[in-house]
Design a protein around this motif. Structure first.
Motif, mmCIF file in Angstrom:
data_model
loop_
_atom_site.group_PDB
_atom_site.id
_atom_site.type_symbol
_atom_site.label_atom_id
_atom_site.label_comp_id
_atom_site.label_asym_id
_atom_site.label_seq_id
_atom_site.Cartn_x
_atom_site.Cartn_y
_atom_site.Cartn_z
ATOM 1 N N HIS A 4 0.819 -1.216 0.000
ATOM 2 C CA HIS A 4 0.000 0.000 0.000
ATOM 3 C C HIS A 4 0.847 1.257 0.000
ATOM 4 O O HIS A 4 0.434 2.277 -0.536
ATOM 5 C CB HIS A 4 -0.947 -0.007 1.206
ATOM 6 C CG HIS A 4 -2.005 -1.064 1.108
ATOM 7 N ND1 HIS A 4 -3.050 -0.983 0.247
ATOM 8 C CD2 HIS A 4 -2.147 -2.251 1.759
ATOM 9 C CE1 HIS A 4 -3.829 -2.055 0.361
ATOM 10 N NE2 HIS A 4 -3.292 -2.850 1.275
ATOM 11 N N ASN A 5 2.016 1.205 0.603
ATOM 12 C CA ASN A 5 2.860 2.388 0.617
ATOM 13 C C ASN A 5 3.283 2.780 -0.798
ATOM 14 O O ASN A 5 3.316 3.946 -1.148
ATOM 15 C CB ASN A 5 4.110 2.155 1.484
ATOM 16 C CG ASN A 5 3.765 2.072 2.959
ATOM 17 O OD1 ASN A 5 2.805 2.686 3.392
ATOM 18 N ND2 ASN A 5 4.552 1.312 3.714
ATOM 19 N N VAL A 10 -0.153 6.695 -6.200
ATOM 20 C CA VAL A 10 -1.216 6.956 -7.162
ATOM 21 C C VAL A 10 -2.445 7.392 -6.372
ATOM 22 O O VAL A 10 -2.859 6.695 -5.451
ATOM 23 C CB VAL A 10 -1.532 5.688 -7.988
ATOM 24 C CG1 VAL A 10 -2.660 5.961 -8.968
ATOM 25 C CG2 VAL A 10 -0.285 5.205 -8.711
ATOM 26 N N PRO A 11 -3.045 8.548 -6.706
ATOM 27 C CA PRO A 11 -4.210 9.028 -5.944
ATOM 28 C C PRO A 11 -5.329 7.990 -5.921
ATOM 29 O O PRO A 11 -5.461 7.177 -6.851
ATOM 30 C CB PRO A 11 -4.632 10.288 -6.702
ATOM 31 C CG PRO A 11 -3.413 10.725 -7.443
ATOM 32 C CD PRO A 11 -2.668 9.473 -7.784
ATOM 33 N N PRO A 12 -6.169 8.004 -4.873
ATOM 34 C CA PRO A 12 -7.140 6.918 -4.663
ATOM 35 C C PRO A 12 -8.147 6.712 -5.787
ATOM 36 O O PRO A 12 -8.434 5.572 -6.157
ATOM 37 C CB PRO A 12 -7.833 7.298 -3.349
ATOM 38 C CG PRO A 12 -7.453 8.715 -3.077
ATOM 39 C CD PRO A 12 -6.148 8.938 -3.744
ATOM 40 N N LEU A 13 -8.705 7.789 -6.336
ATOM 41 C CA LEU A 13 -9.677 7.614 -7.423
ATOM 42 C C LEU A 13 -9.008 7.013 -8.658
ATOM 43 O O LEU A 13 -9.575 6.140 -9.327
ATOM 44 C CB LEU A 13 -10.332 8.950 -7.782
ATOM 45 C CG LEU A 13 -11.257 9.570 -6.729
ATOM 46 C CD1 LEU A 13 -11.778 10.923 -7.213
ATOM 47 C CD2 LEU A 13 -12.436 8.637 -6.443
ATOM 48 N N THR A 14 -7.792 7.480 -8.941
ATOM 49 C CA THR A 14 -7.050 6.948 -10.086
ATOM 50 C C THR A 14 -6.696 5.493 -9.852
ATOM 51 O O THR A 14 -6.782 4.659 -10.765
ATOM 52 C CB THR A 14 -5.777 7.782 -10.329
ATOM 53 O OG1 THR A 14 -6.137 9.158 -10.490
ATOM 54 C CG2 THR A 14 -5.034 7.297 -11.556
ATOM 55 N N LEU A 15 -6.311 5.172 -8.617
ATOM 56 C CA LEU A 15 -5.969 3.790 -8.272
ATOM 57 C C LEU A 15 -7.169 2.874 -8.494
ATOM 58 O O LEU A 15 -7.049 1.775 -9.060
ATOM 59 C CB LEU A 15 -5.511 3.737 -6.816
ATOM 60 C CG LEU A 15 -4.820 2.463 -6.337
ATOM 61 C CD1 LEU A 15 -3.549 2.194 -7.123
ATOM 62 C CD2 LEU A 15 -4.520 2.568 -4.844
ATOM 63 N N ALA A 103 -13.096 12.227 -15.597
ATOM 64 C CA ALA A 103 -14.428 11.850 -15.125
ATOM 65 C C ALA A 103 -14.335 10.830 -13.999
ATOM 66 O O ALA A 103 -15.229 10.759 -13.140
ATOM 67 C CB ALA A 103 -15.244 11.273 -16.285
ATOM 68 N N HIS A 104 -13.255 10.048 -13.952
ATOM 69 C CA HIS A 104 -13.106 9.002 -12.942
ATOM 70 C C HIS A 104 -11.876 9.194 -12.059
ATOM 71 O O HIS A 104 -11.845 8.687 -10.936
ATOM 72 C CB HIS A 104 -13.011 7.630 -13.631
ATOM 73 C CG HIS A 104 -14.127 7.366 -14.585
ATOM 74 N ND1 HIS A 104 -15.400 7.038 -14.176
ATOM 75 C CD2 HIS A 104 -14.154 7.413 -15.945
ATOM 76 C CE1 HIS A 104 -16.170 6.875 -15.246
ATOM 77 N NE2 HIS A 104 -15.439 7.100 -16.329
ATOM 78 N N CYS A 105 -10.869 9.897 -12.572
ATOM 79 C CA CYS A 105 -9.591 10.051 -11.868
ATOM 80 C C CYS A 105 -9.449 11.460 -11.295
ATOM 81 O O CYS A 105 -10.202 12.371 -11.662
ATOM 82 C CB CYS A 105 -8.430 9.796 -12.836
ATOM 83 S SG CYS A 105 -8.483 8.185 -13.646
ATOM 84 N N GLU A 106 -8.488 11.630 -10.414
ATOM 85 C CA GLU A 106 -8.210 12.971 -9.895
ATOM 86 C C GLU A 106 -7.730 13.918 -10.988
ATOM 87 O O GLU A 106 -8.003 15.124 -10.953
ATOM 88 C CB GLU A 106 -7.143 12.910 -8.786
ATOM 89 C CG GLU A 106 -7.631 12.441 -7.437
ATOM 90 C CD GLU A 106 -7.689 10.927 -7.320
ATOM 91 O OE1 GLU A 106 -8.003 10.427 -6.240
ATOM 92 O OE2 GLU A 106 -7.425 10.226 -8.330
ATOM 93 N N TYR A 107 -6.997 13.348 -11.971
ATOM 94 C CA TYR A 107 -6.434 14.145 -13.058
ATOM 95 C C TYR A 107 -6.692 13.428 -14.381
ATOM 96 O O TYR A 107 -6.855 12.210 -14.403
ATOM 97 C CB TYR A 107 -4.912 14.299 -12.868
ATOM 98 C CG TYR A 107 -4.505 14.836 -11.530
ATOM 99 C CD1 TYR A 107 -4.618 16.183 -11.229
ATOM 100 C CD2 TYR A 107 -3.999 13.976 -10.544
ATOM 101 C CE1 TYR A 107 -4.228 16.685 -9.988
ATOM 102 C CE2 TYR A 107 -3.606 14.454 -9.305
ATOM 103 C CZ TYR A 107 -3.729 15.812 -9.028
ATOM 104 O OH TYR A 107 -3.361 16.296 -7.801
ATOM 105 N N PRO A 108 -6.740 14.170 -15.480
ATOM 106 C CA PRO A 108 -6.850 13.509 -16.793
ATOM 107 C C PRO A 108 -5.736 12.473 -16.947
ATOM 108 O O PRO A 108 -4.565 12.778 -16.721
ATOM 109 C CB PRO A 108 -6.681 14.666 -17.782
ATOM 110 C CG PRO A 108 -7.084 15.895 -17.014
ATOM 111 C CD PRO A 108 -6.642 15.645 -15.600
#
Length: 320
Positions: A4-5, A10-15, A103-108
C-alpha cells in the motif's frame, strides 16, 4: 499482499480506476516514477498477475494545472493513435484505458502497456542510431489512417522567439524573417509531432553494435497531420542540440536515404527547419534540465544555447 505504501503514490480515485481495468485477480504491487517528460507525470505500475508473475503498465496523468487545460485534446489524440498503431509495424504502447476529462480520476489520465527498452541520449553509437531513427520516421509517415488527426499547430511565432545571448544577430534576424512568411504548400502526412531521441526506446543494452533495433516509440499525444518536413525538422533540432549542429543537418539526409520524401525546394525545407529550431529557443532551459537529469550533465542551458545558435547559423549559411 498489495504494497500500500508504494501504490499510495497513485491518488485513490485513479488507483480505483486503474484497478477496474486490470484482469481478474490482478493487483498493483509497486509504482515507479518515470522521468524525462515535460507535460505529464508518468508512472510505471508493476502488476501482480493471477499466476504469481508480474507485468507492467504505464500511467500518464496531467497533474500540472498549466497543462491540464490541454489534457483532453492531448490524451484523446494519444488514445486515438494508440488505437490505430497495432498491426502497422510501428512499435508503440497498447491502449488500456483513457480518462481525458478526469471523469473518474483525480487528473486527466491514460493507461497503456509498458514497452521494454530505454532512451539513449549519449554520443556513443550515434552513427548506428541515426539511420534507425530515419527509417522509423519514414514508417510513421507512411501510415494512412482512416480518420486523420487534427492539422499540425505551429509552436512558435516570429514575435515569441528568444534569441540567445551572444548569438549571431544577423543569422537570427534572417531566420526570424523566414517564419514571418506563410508556410509553403505541402502534402499532408501522419506526424508523430514530437519524434526525437527522448521518445524512442532502444533495445537494452544500448545500440552500440550491429543488429541494434528500436524497441518502441512513445508519447503520441501531439499526433498531427502535416508536412513530413516538420517531423524531420524536429528530430534534427534535437540531434543538433544533443550531439552538435552537424548531426542536425545530417538527419534530413538520412531520412531521404531511408526512402522519405521532403520538400523539393531548398527554401521550403529551410522554412520547416528554421521554424522548429526557433521554437526550441523558448524552452532551452527546461530541455537542458531534462537532459542533465538523464545523464548528460555537460548540457548546461548555456551549452545548449550555443549549439542552437550554431545550428541556426548553419541552416542560414546552407541557404547561401
Amino acid at each position: 499482499m498489495t504494497n500500500h505504501n508504494e501504490a499510495a503514490s497513485v491518488p485513490p480515485l485513479t488507483l480505483a480506476w486503474v484497478s477496474r481495468h486490470l484482469e481478474a485477480g490482478e493487483r498493483i504491487v509497486r509504482t515507479v516514477a518515470l522521468h524525462g517528460g515535460i507535460t505529464a507525470e508518468m508512472r510505471r505500475l508493476i502488476i501482480r498477475t493471477r499466476d504469481g508473475g508480474t507485468r507492467d503498465l504505464v500511467l500518464r496523468s496531467f497533474v500540472d494545472p498549466f497543462y491540464a487545460g490541454h489534457a483532453e485534446d492531448l490524451l484523446s489524440r494519444e488514445a486515438g493513435a494508440l488505437t490505430l498503431l497495432p498491426g502497422t509495424g510501428v512499435p508503440a504502447p497498447g491502449l488500456v484505458a483513457a480518462d481525458p476529462t478526469a471523469a473518474h480520476c483525480e487528473y486527466p489520465s491514460l493507461l497503456m502497456t509498458h514497452l521494454a527498452g530505454r532512451t539513449v541520449l549519449d554520443d556513443e553509437g550515434l552513427e548506428t542510431r541515426v539511420p534507425l531513427l530515419a527509417r522509423q520516421l519514414v514508417a510513421i509517415h507512411a501510415l494512412r489512417p482512416a480518420e486523420r488527426p487534427r492539422e499540425y499547430v505551429a509552436l512558435t511565432t516570429a514575435d515569441t522567439v528568444v534569441t540567445p545571448k551572444g548569438a549571431d544577430a544577423a543569422a537570427w534576424a534572417a531566420a526570424i524573417d523566414v517564419i514571418r512568411r506563410p508556410p509553403p504548400p505541402y502534402e499532408g502526412r501522419f506526424l508523430h509531432r514530437d519524434f526525437q531521441p527522448g521518445n524512442v526506446l532502444f533495445d537494452v543494452p544500448p545500440p552500440r553494435r550491429a543488429g541494434a533495433r528500436i524497441a518502441g516509440i512513445v508519447d503520441w499525444a501531439a499526433t498531427s497531420w502535416g508536412p513530413a518536413d516538420l517531423d524531420v525538422a524536429h528530430c534534427s533540432t534535437n540531434l543538433a542540440l544533443l550531439h552538435g549542429p552537424a548531426w542536425g543537418l545530417r538527419f534530413a539526409e538520412a531520412y531521404e536515404e531511408a526512402g522519405g520524401v521532403l520538400a523539393t525546394a531548398a527554401s521550403e525545407r529551410l522554412y520547416w527547419q528554421v521554424r522548429d529550431a526557433l521554437a526550441s529557443s523558448e524552452e532551452v532551459q527546461l530541455v537542458a534540465q531534462l537532459w542533465r537529469e538523464s545523464g548528460r550533465t555537460e548540457l548546461t542551458t548555456r551549452a545548449v544555447e550555443e549549439r542552437l545558435d550554431a545550428y541556426v547559423t548553419a541552416l542560414m549559411d546552407a541557404l547561401g
